[in-house]
Design a protein around this motif. Structure first.
Motif, PDB file in Angstrom:
ATOM      1  N   ALA A 194      -4.820 -70.795  35.784  1.00  0.00           N
ATOM      2  CA  ALA A 194      -4.513 -69.777  34.869  1.00  0.00           C
ATOM      3  C   ALA A 194      -5.276 -68.395  35.341  1.00  0.00           C
ATOM      4  CB  ALA A 194      -5.237 -70.022  33.541  1.00  0.00           C
ATOM      5  N   ILE A 195      -4.449 -67.224  35.284  1.00  0.00           N
ATOM      6  CA  ILE A 195      -5.150 -66.090  35.559  1.00  0.00           C
ATOM      7  C   ILE A 195      -6.549 -65.871  34.880  1.00  0.00           C
ATOM      8  CG2 ILE A 195      -5.036 -63.572  35.752  1.00  0.00           C
ATOM      9  CD1 ILE A 195      -2.043 -63.818  35.986  1.00  0.00           C
ATOM     10  N   ALA A 196      -7.782 -65.916  35.832  1.00  0.00           N
ATOM     11  CA  ALA A 196      -8.807 -65.620  35.087  1.00  0.00           C
ATOM     12  C   ALA A 196      -9.572 -64.363  35.442  1.00  0.00           C
ATOM     13  CB  ALA A 196      -9.869 -66.690  35.628  1.00  0.00           C
ATOM     14  N   PRO A 253     -10.205 -57.959  26.278  1.00  0.00           N
ATOM     15  CA  PRO A 253      -9.957 -58.778  24.841  1.00  0.00           C
ATOM     16  C   PRO A 253      -9.494 -60.161  24.943  1.00  0.00           C
ATOM     17  CG  PRO A 253      -9.524 -56.360  24.683  1.00  0.00           C
ATOM     18  CD  PRO A 253     -10.043 -56.553  26.221  1.00  0.00           C
ATOM     19  N   ASP A 254      -8.550 -60.201  26.022  1.00  0.00           N
ATOM     20  CA  ASP A 254      -8.042 -61.828  26.020  1.00  0.00           C
ATOM     21  C   ASP A 254      -8.682 -62.756  26.920  1.00  0.00           C
ATOM     22  OD1 ASP A 254      -7.780 -60.955  28.683  1.00  0.00           O
ATOM     23  OD2 ASP A 254      -5.572 -61.571  28.618  1.00  0.00           O
ATOM     24  N   SER A 255     -10.143 -62.033  27.158  1.00  0.00           N
ATOM     25  CA  SER A 255     -11.069 -62.759  27.946  1.00  0.00           C
ATOM     26  C   SER A 255     -10.790 -62.870  29.454  1.00  0.00           C
ATOM     27  CB  SER A 255     -11.765 -63.896  27.374  1.00  0.00           C
ATOM     28  OG  SER A 255     -10.598 -64.918  27.288  1.00  0.00           O
ATOM     29  N   THR A 256      -9.855 -62.142  29.942  1.00  0.00           N
ATOM     30  CA  THR A 256      -9.638 -62.201  31.369  1.00  0.00           C
ATOM     31  C   THR A 256     -10.903 -61.075  31.705  1.00  0.00           C
ATOM     32  OG1 THR A 256      -7.154 -61.975  31.280  1.00  0.00           O
ATOM     33  CG2 THR A 256      -8.372 -60.948  33.224  1.00  0.00           C
ATOM     34  N   GLU A 257     -11.526 -61.731  32.939  1.00  0.00           N
ATOM     35  CA  GLU A 257     -12.371 -60.902  33.495  1.00  0.00           C
ATOM     36  C   GLU A 257     -11.956 -59.702  34.263  1.00  0.00           C
ATOM     37  OE1 GLU A 257     -15.112 -63.995  35.322  1.00  0.00           O
ATOM     38  OE2 GLU A 257     -15.823 -64.553  33.307  1.00  0.00           O
ATOM     39  N   GLN A 288       2.936 -68.018  29.738  1.00  0.00           N
ATOM     40  CA  GLN A 288       2.892 -67.807  31.020  1.00  0.00           C
ATOM     41  C   GLN A 288       2.521 -66.483  31.413  1.00  0.00           C
ATOM     42  OE1 GLN A 288       6.401 -69.110  32.644  1.00  0.00           O
ATOM     43  NE2 GLN A 288       6.550 -71.039  31.348  1.00  0.00           N
ATOM     44  N   GLU A 289       1.750 -66.221  32.447  1.00  0.00           N
ATOM     45  CA  GLU A 289       1.177 -64.990  32.913  1.00  0.00           C
ATOM     46  C   GLU A 289       1.502 -64.852  34.234  1.00  0.00           C
ATOM     47  OE1 GLU A 289      -2.547 -64.010  30.262  1.00  0.00           O
ATOM     48  OE2 GLU A 289      -2.978 -65.224  31.790  1.00  0.00           O
ATOM     49  N   HIS A 290       1.788 -63.559  34.932  1.00  0.00           N
ATOM     50  CA  HIS A 290       1.890 -63.800  36.558  1.00  0.00           C
ATOM     51  C   HIS A 290       1.548 -62.684  37.242  1.00  0.00           C
ATOM     52  CE1 HIS A 290       5.310 -61.201  35.402  1.00  0.00           C
ATOM     53  NE2 HIS A 290       5.555 -60.790  36.606  1.00  0.00           N
TER      54      HIS A 290
HETATM   55 MG    MG Z   1      -5.632 -64.932  30.576  1.00  0.00          MG
END
Ligand code: MG
Ligand code: MG
Length: 623
Positions: A363-365, A406-410, A515-517
């Motif tokens: 997952a994109i982190a 907000p979506d907890s992506t750093e 899904q994310e890309h």
């Molecule tokens: Mg994410």
């Protein structure tokens, strides 16, 4: 600037709302009548709670349908007002909002309205109460703030003033410049709300779609600038009716709300400076006009210069490594102290993080952005109440300033360099022979899925903390519903972030369907695709129908069309240029896209997005 918020903005009980407002740092609140009526706490308890929390009780609201009525109704309205004024004294409150009549007014006569408002002001005076009269956008006869103010002037009573609400003013497109001519002593209260531009009746728009400043499309800095120039010094309070906020986490929404006011305060100061007559006259430094309301500013940042890196977290990294290798990325080695790999293609850097990733699907982190000064950018983000991300580092390693989206992506704020390199890459692959970058590539855009309840918050977060500019949103059809898509980008397109709000069906399904890309731009997409195919890359398979439609729309040269079809490439063209792209299969929740921008094409192949969604849906449901 004194900050405030109406309790109606938040979910929860009155007590929970008050606590959340105090934690978020508001100076005061507006008590929305229904929150008090339904509360088990007495007015005296509420007063004490507010005092203990350090919250001012700045406005009691709403008092509806008072003016322009028959004598009988006036009598009943004054009795109702008397009861509310007594209640306010128990609460220790001195300002009440009275909205222009929408329901019971039968007489359209300013003389009559003024005389009735004068009676109300007299009664309010007896109780030490100030009446802030507000023109509702859908008021039966009074729906314009200048009209409301004319009535206030006609009455000319110390206990009657006006309330300016940005929604009621901007939703009707009223000119905001005349606000500067209002006597500041007669502005008893100011409410701010933003909204997306929608074509619908103004009442429904107001009740359901208001958002916090920076989350919509109203010119709020300009509105506030006029208010400040008028000489107003009272509370600036959020009054946002929003279906999502009213069911979201109370404390979190309160923080989002506070962020919007901090940002609005800065934007208003900027607007004032940019439109100041002193500045226009070139009076030089130090001569900026001061207004009675002090506006705090924030550490200044420019928009980011580019992506520094994108990070994917995974327990099992084999599939990711395979995909990146097939796309033409080079393995630059492992970090010397951490369980982290670096893959690069030109200036595009992808980190695969295996730390604390047990049992997690790829997952994109995290995303790194190039900024002028990581410390200044981080200070700004923290003053905007962005949560800080802590990362362990060794003594001689680059320290990243990180905040949590907000979506907890750093989000990491990295030192940009003019040549697009990154110093921290030397922490990777000690002793490893580095391959000369075969391809020129950069991260073109990143597409992040947003939880439905944090979408608006995310728009404000990236606008305020990272200086990205929100573009008008689009809705993309997919087999499971409409996907709301919001592009956030820098003016030169060096950073493009696409926030997608997935339909409920997708959001509720297993996380991995969400899904994310990450998209990479290369110089020659056809060559990149051929090389990738030769390395065994699994492309997202595009249906033949798509190519027929493409040919019908663009009348493509047959050889070119055959190449597109052979390699599963998608194509778009507009007045500015052409766009070629392809997608990989998905691993975990991540897939990759390769793009080539020809000419000055500035979009994302939006007409192709439904095709991508449909094919991905199909492949998920086939398994
Ligand atoms: Mg994410
Ligand atoms: Mg209002």
């Amino acid at each position: 600037m004194r900050t405030g918020i109406a309790t109606v903005c938040l979910s929860g009980t009155l007590k929970e709302k008050m606590q959340a407002c105090a934690i978020a740092g508001f100076d005061g609140i507006e008590i929305f009548e229904q929150d008090l009526v339904t509360s088990p706490h007495s007015p005296e308890d509420v007063r004490k709670m507010a005092a203990d929390l350090g919250l001012g009780l700045d406005l009691y609201q709403p008092f509806r349908d008072f003016d322009g009525v028959t004598p009988d109704l006036l009598k009943a309205n004054l009795r109702r007002a008397d009861a509310k004024f007594k209640l306010m004294s128990r609460l220790g409150m001195d300002t009440i909002l009275v909205c222009s009549n929408v329901a019971t007014a039968t007489i359209d006569d300013d003389e009559l309205r003024a005389s009735q408002l004068a009676e109300l002001a007299g009664l309010a005076g007896d109780h030490g109460v100030k009446v802030a009269y507000e023109a509702l956008a859908w008021g039966k006869y009074v729906n314009d703030y200048e009209h409301a103010y004319r009535l206030v002037e006609m009455v000319d009573h110390p206990n009657l003033g006006t309330c300016l609400d940005s929604f009621h003013i901007l939703s009707r497109d009223w000119d905001t410049a005349p606000i500067e001519d209002i006597n500041a002593e007669k502005i008893f209260f100011v409410q701010v709300a933003d909204a997306p531009k929608l074509s619908m009746d103004v009442l429904s728009w107001s009740r359901h779609y208001r958002v916090f400043p920076g989350e919509g499309q109203f010119e709020l800095a300009k509105f506030m600038g006029h208010v400040v120039r008028a000489g107003y010094t009272g509370p600036v309070s959020l009054e946002v009716f929003n279906d999502v906020f009213r069911q979201s986490d109370t404390e979190r929404t309160a923080v989002d709300a506070m962020r919007s006011l901090i940002w609005l305060e800065e934007q208003s100061a900027k607007w004032l400076a940019s439109t100041s007559t002193d500045a226009a006259a070139g009076n030089g430094s130090g001569s900026r006009r001061r207004y009675p309301m002090e506006l705090a500013t924030l550490p200044k940042v420019n928009e980011p210069a580019g992506f520094n890196f994108a990070e994917v977290k995974a327990d099992d990294t084999a599939q990711l490594e395979k995909l990146l290798g097939q796309l033409g990325f080079g393995f630059e080695g492992r970090h010397r102290t951490k369980d982290v790999q670096l893959w690069t293609m030109g200036q595009a850097r992808v980190i695969i993080n295996e730390q604390a990733a047990s049992h997690s699907e790829p997952a994109i982190a995290a995303l790194g952005f190039d900024v002028d000064s990581p410390v200044i950018a981080s200070a700004r983000a923290q003053q905007l109440k962005a949560p800080v991300v802590a990362r362990k580092v060794q003594a001689d390693e680059e320290v990243f300033q990180g905040i949590s989206a907000p979506d907890s992506t750093e989000i990491f704020l990295c030192q940009g360099s003019p040549d697009g390199t990154a110093a921290w890459t030397h922490e990777f692959g000690e002793g490893l022979e580095r391959s000369a970058a075969p391809q020129n590539a950069v991260i073109d855009h990143v597409n992040l899925a947003q939880p439905w309840q944090h979408f608006d918050e995310a728009v404000l977060f990236y606008t305020s903390a990272l200086a990205l500019e929100p573009q008008p949103f689009a809705e993309v059809p997919s087999p499971s519903g409409l996907v709301r898509s919001q592009v956030m980008e820098t003016s030169n397109g060096a950073v493009r972030l696409v926030l997608n709000l997935a339909p409920a069906q997708q959001a509720q399904a297993a996380r991995k369907t969400y899904q994310e890309h990450i998209a990479f731009a290369v110089d020659d997409l056809v060559a990149t695709a051929r090389d990738a195919r030769d390395r065994g890359l699994e492309f997202l398979q595009i249906p033949a129908n798509y190519y027929e439609d493409l040919d019908a729309r663009f009348d493509l040269e047959p050889g070119f069309l055959a190449t597109l079809k052979e390699l599963n490439l998608l194509y778009d063209r507009d007045a500015n240029g052409e766009f070629l792209h392809f997608y990989t299969a998905t691993v975990g929740s991540v897939f990759f896209e390769m793009v080539e921008r020809r000419g000055n094409y500035d979009g994302y192949g939006a007409p192709n997005a439904p095709v991508r969604h449909a094919v991905q849906y199909d492949s998920l449901h086939r398994v």
